[in-house]
Design a protein around this motif. Sequence first.
Motif, PDB file in Angstrom:
ATOM      1  N   LYS A   1       0.833  -1.210   0.000  1.00  0.00           N
ATOM      2  CA  LYS A   1       0.000   0.000   0.000  1.00  0.00           C
ATOM      3  C   LYS A   1       0.864   1.256   0.000  1.00  0.00           C
ATOM      4  O   LYS A   1       0.586   2.224  -0.732  1.00  0.00           O
ATOM      5  CB  LYS A   1      -0.932   0.001   1.216  1.00  0.00           C
ATOM      6  CG  LYS A   1      -2.099  -0.958   1.122  1.00  0.00           C
ATOM      7  CD  LYS A   1      -3.026  -0.788   2.307  1.00  0.00           C
ATOM      8  CE  LYS A   1      -4.310  -1.595   2.149  1.00  0.00           C
ATOM      9  NZ  LYS A   1      -4.074  -3.039   2.051  1.00  0.00           N
ATOM     10  N   LEU A   2       1.906   1.270   0.803  1.00  0.00           N
ATOM     11  CA  LEU A   2       2.770   2.446   0.865  1.00  0.00           C
ATOM     12  C   LEU A   2       3.530   2.632  -0.443  1.00  0.00           C
ATOM     13  O   LEU A   2       3.687   3.767  -0.927  1.00  0.00           O
ATOM     14  CB  LEU A   2       3.755   2.314   2.032  1.00  0.00           C
ATOM     15  CG  LEU A   2       4.568   3.566   2.381  1.00  0.00           C
ATOM     16  CD1 LEU A   2       3.643   4.718   2.748  1.00  0.00           C
ATOM     17  CD2 LEU A   2       5.533   3.274   3.529  1.00  0.00           C
ATOM     18  N   ALA A   3       3.996   1.522  -1.033  1.00  0.00           N
ATOM     19  CA  ALA A   3       4.706   1.613  -2.312  1.00  0.00           C
ATOM     20  C   ALA A   3       3.782   2.130  -3.411  1.00  0.00           C
ATOM     21  O   ALA A   3       4.185   2.952  -4.241  1.00  0.00           O
ATOM     22  CB  ALA A   3       5.270   0.241  -2.688  1.00  0.00           C
ATOM     23  N   GLU A   4       2.535   1.676  -3.423  1.00  0.00           N
ATOM     24  CA  GLU A   4       1.595   2.147  -4.437  1.00  0.00           C
ATOM     25  C   GLU A   4       1.181   3.597  -4.190  1.00  0.00           C
ATOM     26  O   GLU A   4       0.861   4.324  -5.137  1.00  0.00           O
ATOM     27  CB  GLU A   4       0.364   1.245  -4.465  1.00  0.00           C
ATOM     28  CG  GLU A   4       0.643  -0.132  -5.040  1.00  0.00           C
ATOM     29  CD  GLU A   4      -0.617  -0.962  -5.210  1.00  0.00           C
ATOM     30  OE1 GLU A   4      -1.694  -0.512  -4.750  1.00  0.00           O
ATOM     31  OE2 GLU A   4      -0.527  -2.052  -5.816  1.00  0.00           O
ATOM     32  N   SER A   5       1.200   4.018  -2.935  1.00  0.00           N
ATOM     33  CA  SER A   5       0.850   5.409  -2.640  1.00  0.00           C
ATOM     34  C   SER A   5       1.839   6.369  -3.287  1.00  0.00           C
ATOM     35  O   SER A   5       1.469   7.496  -3.655  1.00  0.00           O
ATOM     36  CB  SER A   5       0.795   5.638  -1.134  1.00  0.00           C
ATOM     37  OG  SER A   5       2.101   5.631  -0.552  1.00  0.00           O
ATOM     38  N   VAL A   6       3.100   5.947  -3.431  1.00  0.00           N
ATOM     39  CA  VAL A   6       4.096   6.778  -4.100  1.00  0.00           C
ATOM     40  C   VAL A   6       3.706   6.981  -5.565  1.00  0.00           C
ATOM     41  O   VAL A   6       3.818   8.090  -6.108  1.00  0.00           O
ATOM     42  CB  VAL A   6       5.499   6.137  -3.998  1.00  0.00           C
ATOM     43  CG1 VAL A   6       6.500   6.881  -4.865  1.00  0.00           C
ATOM     44  CG2 VAL A   6       5.964   6.118  -2.552  1.00  0.00           C
TER      45      VAL A   6
ATOM     46  N   ARG B   1      -4.017  -4.692  -8.565  1.00  0.00           N
ATOM     47  CA  ARG B   1      -3.892  -6.102  -8.934  1.00  0.00           C
ATOM     48  C   ARG B   1      -3.320  -6.923  -7.788  1.00  0.00           C
ATOM     49  O   ARG B   1      -3.463  -8.147  -7.767  1.00  0.00           O
ATOM     50  CB  ARG B   1      -2.994  -6.241 -10.168  1.00  0.00           C
ATOM     51  CG  ARG B   1      -3.587  -5.604 -11.418  1.00  0.00           C
ATOM     52  CD  ARG B   1      -2.661  -5.787 -12.608  1.00  0.00           C
ATOM     53  NE  ARG B   1      -3.228  -5.163 -13.802  1.00  0.00           N
ATOM     54  CZ  ARG B   1      -2.619  -5.170 -14.995  1.00  0.00           C
ATOM     55  NH1 ARG B   1      -1.439  -5.774 -15.122  1.00  0.00           N
ATOM     56  NH2 ARG B   1      -3.192  -4.588 -16.034  1.00  0.00           N
ATOM     57  N   GLU B   2      -2.663  -6.240  -6.860  1.00  0.00           N
ATOM     58  CA  GLU B   2      -2.129  -6.911  -5.680  1.00  0.00           C
ATOM     59  C   GLU B   2      -3.222  -7.033  -4.627  1.00  0.00           C
ATOM     60  O   GLU B   2      -3.985  -6.087  -4.394  1.00  0.00           O
ATOM     61  CB  GLU B   2      -0.940  -6.138  -5.110  1.00  0.00           C
ATOM     62  CG  GLU B   2       0.188  -5.909  -6.098  1.00  0.00           C
ATOM     63  CD  GLU B   2       0.875  -7.194  -6.503  1.00  0.00           C
ATOM     64  OE1 GLU B   2       0.834  -8.173  -5.714  1.00  0.00           O
ATOM     65  OE2 GLU B   2       1.457  -7.240  -7.605  1.00  0.00           O
ATOM     66  N   SER B   3      -3.292  -8.171  -3.977  1.00  0.00           N
ATOM     67  CA  SER B   3      -4.342  -8.401  -2.986  1.00  0.00           C
ATOM     68  C   SER B   3      -4.256  -7.442  -1.805  1.00  0.00           C
ATOM     69  O   SER B   3      -5.275  -7.119  -1.182  1.00  0.00           O
ATOM     70  CB  SER B   3      -4.278  -9.850  -2.486  1.00  0.00           C
ATOM     71  OG  SER B   3      -3.007 -10.118  -1.899  1.00  0.00           O
TER      72      SER B   3
END
Length: 259
Positions: free
Chosen positions: A127-132, A206-208
């Motif tokens: 979640k944190l990586a996608e927030s970037v 796409r990631e759970s």
Amino acid sequence: MRKGDGLLAVILVLSVFLLMIDMITGGGIADWSGAHLPGIAQAIGTWVGRAGLWLSPFLLLPLISGLAGRFTGLPGPVWSLQRQAIRVFDAITENIGGAARWFALGLVIATAIIVIQRYVFGYASTKLAESVIYMHALLFLLSSGAALLHGGHVRVDVFFARMTERGRAWIDLLGTYFALMPMSALILWSSTGYLSSSWRILESSRESDGLAFVFLLKTAIPLFAILMILQGFSMAARAAMTLGRQDPPPLPTVIEGEI
């Protein structure tokens, strides 16, 4: 508070309020959104599209007034209408761009946390990586209109700086209608189906364990195109007023050191 801070505060308060209601009702807001949000979004998108078609002839006003005003006089209400439109569109892009500027700070903080988590604690948060990715995209898409307003976009006009004020006005006027608006309209048109399918299924990662707001992120694409069209109108209207020997509204000032 600086421009955009009020808008950001409203969004944050509303988000926290909905989150609290969702927790109190045991996921009631999430269930309601899954059942009704796609239909509401489709209805809003239909009406926004119709409104855009009805108002599209208005976008030609700076081009017509610029060409006509260069050679003949135009009634005062024509210039007053454009002057008011410039103020409204500038305020819209500045407030949205001002709110988006906080994503730059969020990018720095989130990236620092990711580095510490990975290399110090050996832990990674999807979640944190996608927030970037979200913040990076939103920063550029939502602040592009404000950057255009303040001349922050890269220009490739070799002779632009050496031209007279009216020469620069001609380039801004014609460049808006031959380059900026057609490209923005193409982005807006081509993203319609792309966005509609995303909202229809409330697309998520796409990631759970990823973020569930891909449909909101994709909404920034047509919003970017709309902001560029509005700011393009504002730029063209300023150029038209210069060609028509009128005084356009002054450009908003930029505060040094503003985030």
